[in-house]
Design a protein around this motif. Structure first.
Motif, PDB file in Angstrom:
ATOM      1  N   ILE A  55       0.847  -1.200   0.000  1.00  0.00           N
ATOM      2  CA  ILE A  55       0.000   0.000   0.000  1.00  0.00           C
ATOM      3  C   ILE A  55       0.879   1.245   0.000  1.00  0.00           C
ATOM      4  CG2 ILE A  55      -1.916   1.169   1.133  1.00  0.00           C
ATOM      5  CD1 ILE A  55      -2.500  -1.732   0.214  1.00  0.00           C
ATOM      6  N   THR A  56       1.907   1.229   0.846  1.00  0.00           N
ATOM      7  CA  THR A  56       2.834   2.365   0.916  1.00  0.00           C
ATOM      8  C   THR A  56       3.542   2.568  -0.418  1.00  0.00           C
ATOM      9  OG1 THR A  56       3.203   1.913   3.268  1.00  0.00           O
ATOM     10  CG2 THR A  56       4.806   3.326   2.157  1.00  0.00           C
ATOM     11  N   GLY A  57       4.046   1.472  -1.005  1.00  0.00           N
ATOM     12  CA  GLY A  57       4.754   1.564  -2.282  1.00  0.00           C
ATOM     13  C   GLY A  57       3.868   2.104  -3.388  1.00  0.00           C
ATOM     14  N   TYR A  58       2.612   1.654  -3.428  1.00  0.00           N
ATOM     15  CA  TYR A  58       1.674   2.133  -4.445  1.00  0.00           C
ATOM     16  C   TYR A  58       1.450   3.631  -4.289  1.00  0.00           C
ATOM     17  CZ  TYR A  58      -2.491   2.303  -7.413  1.00  0.00           C
ATOM     18  OH  TYR A  58      -3.391   2.612  -8.417  1.00  0.00           O
ATOM     19  N   ALA A  59       1.196   4.044  -3.059  1.00  0.00           N
ATOM     20  CA  ALA A  59       0.914   5.459  -2.806  1.00  0.00           C
ATOM     21  C   ALA A  59       2.103   6.338  -3.171  1.00  0.00           C
ATOM     22  CB  ALA A  59       0.534   5.660  -1.344  1.00  0.00           C
ATOM     23  N   LEU A  60       3.301   5.907  -2.818  1.00  0.00           N
ATOM     24  CA  LEU A  60       4.489   6.685  -3.162  1.00  0.00           C
ATOM     25  C   LEU A  60       4.705   6.701  -4.676  1.00  0.00           C
ATOM     26  CD1 LEU A  60       6.980   5.600  -0.344  1.00  0.00           C
ATOM     27  CD2 LEU A  60       5.732   7.762  -0.543  1.00  0.00           C
ATOM     28  N   GLY A  61       4.327   5.620  -5.346  1.00  0.00           N
ATOM     29  CA  GLY A  61       4.423   5.582  -6.803  1.00  0.00           C
ATOM     30  C   GLY A  61       3.527   6.630  -7.449  1.00  0.00           C
ATOM     31  N   VAL A  62       2.339   6.835  -6.892  1.00  0.00           N
ATOM     32  CA  VAL A  62       1.441   7.886  -7.390  1.00  0.00           C
ATOM     33  C   VAL A  62       2.081   9.251  -7.198  1.00  0.00           C
ATOM     34  CG1 VAL A  62      -0.822   8.976  -7.128  1.00  0.00           C
ATOM     35  CG2 VAL A  62      -0.615   6.503  -6.944  1.00  0.00           C
ATOM     36  N   VAL A  63       2.671   9.457  -6.016  1.00  0.00           N
ATOM     37  CA  VAL A  63       3.308  10.745  -5.701  1.00  0.00           C
ATOM     38  C   VAL A  63       4.414  11.054  -6.707  1.00  0.00           C
ATOM     39  CG1 VAL A  63       4.664  12.002  -3.989  1.00  0.00           C
ATOM     40  CG2 VAL A  63       2.757  10.573  -3.250  1.00  0.00           C
ATOM     41  N   VAL A  64       5.244  10.062  -7.017  1.00  0.00           N
ATOM     42  CA  VAL A  64       6.359  10.260  -7.947  1.00  0.00           C
ATOM     43  C   VAL A  64       5.861  10.316  -9.390  1.00  0.00           C
ATOM     44  CG1 VAL A  64       8.503   9.257  -8.833  1.00  0.00           C
ATOM     45  CG2 VAL A  64       7.994   9.158  -6.383  1.00  0.00           C
TER      46      VAL A  64
ATOM     47  N   ILE B 121       6.866  -4.493  -7.493  1.00  0.00           N
ATOM     48  CA  ILE B 121       7.236  -3.777  -8.725  1.00  0.00           C
ATOM     49  C   ILE B 121       6.011  -3.590  -9.613  1.00  0.00           C
ATOM     50  CG2 ILE B 121       8.595  -3.918 -10.855  1.00  0.00           C
ATOM     51  CD1 ILE B 121      10.720  -5.443  -9.212  1.00  0.00           C
ATOM     52  N   ALA B 122       5.189  -4.628  -9.733  1.00  0.00           N
ATOM     53  CA  ALA B 122       3.982  -4.534 -10.559  1.00  0.00           C
ATOM     54  C   ALA B 122       3.029  -3.482 -10.007  1.00  0.00           C
ATOM     55  CB  ALA B 122       3.292  -5.897 -10.623  1.00  0.00           C
ATOM     56  N   ARG B 123       2.898  -3.417  -8.683  1.00  0.00           N
ATOM     57  CA  ARG B 123       2.027  -2.402  -8.052  1.00  0.00           C
ATOM     58  C   ARG B 123       2.532  -0.993  -8.351  1.00  0.00           C
ATOM     59  NH1 ARG B 123      -2.808  -2.391  -5.862  1.00  0.00           N
ATOM     60  NH2 ARG B 123      -2.180  -1.280  -3.987  1.00  0.00           N
ATOM     61  N   ILE B 124       3.838  -0.811  -8.334  1.00  0.00           N
ATOM     62  CA  ILE B 124       4.399   0.506  -8.609  1.00  0.00           C
ATOM     63  C   ILE B 124       4.157   0.902 -10.068  1.00  0.00           C
ATOM     64  CG2 ILE B 124       6.564   1.812  -8.760  1.00  0.00           C
ATOM     65  CD1 ILE B 124       7.510   0.255  -6.285  1.00  0.00           C
ATOM     66  N   VAL B 125       4.233  -0.091 -10.983  1.00  0.00           N
ATOM     67  CA  VAL B 125       3.915   0.180 -12.394  1.00  0.00           C
ATOM     68  C   VAL B 125       2.504   0.723 -12.521  1.00  0.00           C
ATOM     69  CG1 VAL B 125       3.499  -0.900 -14.638  1.00  0.00           C
ATOM     70  CG2 VAL B 125       5.545  -1.500 -13.334  1.00  0.00           C
ATOM     71  N   VAL B 126       1.558   0.084 -11.834  1.00  0.00           N
ATOM     72  CA  VAL B 126       0.159   0.533 -11.869  1.00  0.00           C
ATOM     73  C   VAL B 126       0.026   1.931 -11.262  1.00  0.00           C
ATOM     74  CG1 VAL B 126      -2.191   0.050 -11.090  1.00  0.00           C
ATOM     75  CG2 VAL B 126      -0.696  -1.836 -11.749  1.00  0.00           C
ATOM     76  N   SER B 127       0.719   2.157 -10.155  1.00  0.00           N
ATOM     77  CA  SER B 127       0.582   3.425  -9.439  1.00  0.00           C
ATOM     78  C   SER B 127       1.048   4.618 -10.270  1.00  0.00           C
ATOM     79  CB  SER B 127       1.368   3.370  -8.122  1.00  0.00           C
ATOM     80  OG  SER B 127       2.771   3.376  -8.350  1.00  0.00           O
ATOM     81  N   PHE B 128       2.035   4.405 -11.131  1.00  0.00           N
ATOM     82  CA  PHE B 128       2.526   5.507 -11.971  1.00  0.00           C
ATOM     83  C   PHE B 128       1.437   6.018 -12.909  1.00  0.00           C
ATOM     84  CE2 PHE B 128       7.157   6.646 -12.254  1.00  0.00           C
ATOM     85  CZ  PHE B 128       7.472   6.227 -10.976  1.00  0.00           C
ATOM     86  N   MET B 129       0.498   5.158 -13.276  1.00  0.00           N
ATOM     87  CA  MET B 129      -0.582   5.551 -14.181  1.00  0.00           C
ATOM     88  C   MET B 129      -1.705   6.281 -13.444  1.00  0.00           C
ATOM     89  SD  MET B 129       0.878   4.127 -16.716  1.00  0.00           S
ATOM     90  CE  MET B 129       2.363   3.119 -16.587  1.00  0.00           C
ATOM     91  N   HIS B 130      -1.815   6.034 -12.160  1.00  0.00           N
ATOM     92  CA  HIS B 130      -2.959   6.459 -11.351  1.00  0.00           C
ATOM     93  C   HIS B 130      -3.226   7.961 -11.387  1.00  0.00           C
ATOM     94  CE1 HIS B 130      -5.444   5.867  -7.526  1.00  0.00           C
ATOM     95  NE2 HIS B 130      -5.368   7.167  -7.668  1.00  0.00           N
ATOM     96  N   GLY B 131      -2.301   8.740 -10.840  1.00  0.00           N
ATOM     97  CA  GLY B 131      -2.524  10.178 -10.701  1.00  0.00           C
ATOM     98  C   GLY B 131      -2.687  10.889 -12.032  1.00  0.00           C
ATOM     99  N   SER B 132      -1.835  10.551 -12.997  1.00  0.00           N
ATOM    100  CA  SER B 132      -1.896  11.201 -14.304  1.00  0.00           C
ATOM    101  C   SER B 132      -3.204  10.897 -15.021  1.00  0.00           C
ATOM    102  CB  SER B 132      -0.720  10.761 -15.176  1.00  0.00           C
ATOM    103  OG  SER B 132       0.502  11.178 -14.611  1.00  0.00           O
ATOM    104  N   PHE B 133      -3.696   9.660 -14.881  1.00  0.00           N
ATOM    105  CA  PHE B 133      -4.952   9.322 -15.541  1.00  0.00           C
ATOM    106  C   PHE B 133      -6.103  10.144 -14.986  1.00  0.00           C
ATOM    107  CE2 PHE B 133      -8.920   7.159 -16.203  1.00  0.00           C
ATOM    108  CZ  PHE B 133      -8.856   6.809 -17.543  1.00  0.00           C
ATOM    109  N   PHE B 134      -6.159  10.276 -13.658  1.00  0.00           N
ATOM    110  CA  PHE B 134      -7.246  11.043 -13.073  1.00  0.00           C
ATOM    111  C   PHE B 134      -7.218  12.496 -13.539  1.00  0.00           C
ATOM    112  CE2 PHE B 134      -7.746   7.611  -9.927  1.00  0.00           C
ATOM    113  CZ  PHE B 134      -9.122   7.501  -9.963  1.00  0.00           C
TER     114      PHE B 134
END
Length: 413
Positions: A51-60, A103-116
């Motif tokens: 959860i932490t890794g995903y959230a930080l991935g969105v931030v970055v 790693i897979a979760r972080i890949v997904v998280s990178f798409m999150h913020g920009s998509f919204f």
């Protein structure tokens, strides 16, 4: 066509489906932490770091992808983001070990913020001039439904058929929304927007930094508990694992009610609403220290918690947009990043609390209340800053008016 007969474009439903999938994939692991931990043979704390890794991935991911998005058409960008989301989720479902899953979760998280961010802009452009707000609300409904329906259903599927199944289903949602967007959304050029450096100037404003900090700590308190809600309910409340999904549905319904209440009250009085919501959230989290031991009281308090957890979100979003009106897209992205930073902070603090020999799961609610209380203090500071700025403006206005009147008086003489 008569305005009264105009309807929202069907393409908006493709965006809504995508936001539902993205919101669901962020929340689903929270209901499956013990199952994932057991299957991958890692600790509950390590699983919480997903959860932490995903959230930080969105931030970055928000600022990194924004450096490249200005050269890509809006439709192409949206399709690339949802394709990356789908690939990331299928990798989550196939993950052979914990590291691969992270790693897979972080890949997904990178798409999150920009998509919204891009989906809201696209929604406003697709909608008729008199229905832009309705279009934004429709796309945002996908995120709300991910809390109300996506997370509980994903938890049910994961507990019944295995934790990988929800990720397969979410992948299917991603592929379906990708096809729908490719077919329904027209091509649009990306407009010229100010450079990231120019937009980042809003970070020089104390009120913007305070608003982002309020989001981090306000939401951080929520996720300190919510990340570990399944083990908390199973081990402390005594709820059977198959009933956890139903309780998450109760929380989701509360969050829907809270989102509506927060929006309505914000239109009336913004800062009093924000402060009142965060105070209420602190009180409810503190009370859960005691109510979580009794099943009926726990369910009631979780419903109320859902209300007060989501009620601050509309005023927080409104406040930061108000203080960053010259860079609204950047500010909106910042708030998404702040929300996820709070998510990461909460998940990390919750994990530390469980691992601490002097504390345990029972301590999660009051630790969460302590985090949210920092948001309360920051909100009070922000109110005082607003008052001082208004006072300075009034003094400047009075002095300017006096000088003007004095000059007019001399000219008359």
């Amino acid at each position: 066509m008569d305005k009264k007969t105009q309807s929202l474009p069907i393409a908006l439903w493709a965006l809504t489906l995508a936001t539902f999938g993205i919101g669901t994939t962020e929340l689903v692991p929270m209901g499956l932490l013990p199952t994932i931990a057991h299957d991958l043979e890692v600790s509950l704390f390590a699983t919480g770091l997903l959860i932490t890794g995903y959230a930080l991935g969105v931030v970055v991911g928000v600022p990194v992808l924004s450096l490249f998005s200005s050269r890509v058409s809006r439709k192409t960008l949206l399709l690339m983001l949802i394709a990356g989301f789908s690939i990331g989720n299928i990798l989550c479902a196939l993950a052979p070990n914990y590291t691969f899953l992270m790693i897979a979760r972080i890949v997904v998280s990178f798409m999150h913020g920009s998509f919204f961010g891009e989906s809201y802009v696209m929604a406003a452009k697709l909608a008729p001039p008199d229905k832009k707000t309705s279009a934004l609300a429709l796309v945002a409904t996908g995120l709300t439904l991910s809390t109300v329906l996506g997370a509980p259903l994903g938890t049910y599927l994961g507990l019944t058929y295995g934790w990988r199944v929800p990720f397969y289903v979410i992948t299917g949602i991603g592929v379906l929304s990708l096809a729908a967007m490719a077919w329904l959304i027209p091509s649009m050029k990306q407009e010229d927007i100010p450079s990231l450096r120019k937009q980042a100037r809003v970070l020089r404003r104390p009120q913007v930094l305070l608003a982002l900090s309020m989001t981090v700590f306000g939401i951080g308190g929520v996720f300190t508990v919510f990340t570990y809600i399944t083990p908390l309910l199973e081990q402390i409340t005594g709820i059977a694992s198959q009933d956890v999904a139903t309780i998450l549905l109760v929380y989701g319904i509360g969050s829907l009610v809270g989102n509506i209440i927060g929006g309505k009250l914000s239109d009336w009085r913004l800062m009093p609403t924000l402060l009142g919501c965060l105070v209420a959230l602190t009180i409810v989290l503190t009370g859960m220290t005691f109510t979580i031991h009794h099943p009926i009281m726990a369910i009631i308090s979780i419903f109320i918690w859902g209300i007060v957890a989501f009620a601050p979100i509309p005023p927080l979003q409104m406040y930061i947009l108000e203080k960053s009106s010259d860079a609204p897209q950047f500010a909106s992205g910042l708030n998404v990043a702040a929300f996820n930073l709070g998510n990461a902070l909460g998940a990390f603090l919750g994990g530390l609390t469980m691992e601490n020999p002097l504390l345990n799961l029972q301590a999660l609610p009051w630790v969460a209340a302590s985090v949210t209380s920092i948001g309360v203090v920051l909100t009070i500071v922000s109110v005082r800053v607003d008052i001082k700025i208004l006072e300075k403006r009034d003094i400047y206005y009075d002095e300017s008016t006096a000088k003007t009147n004095n000059h007019r008086a001399k000219c008359t003489c």
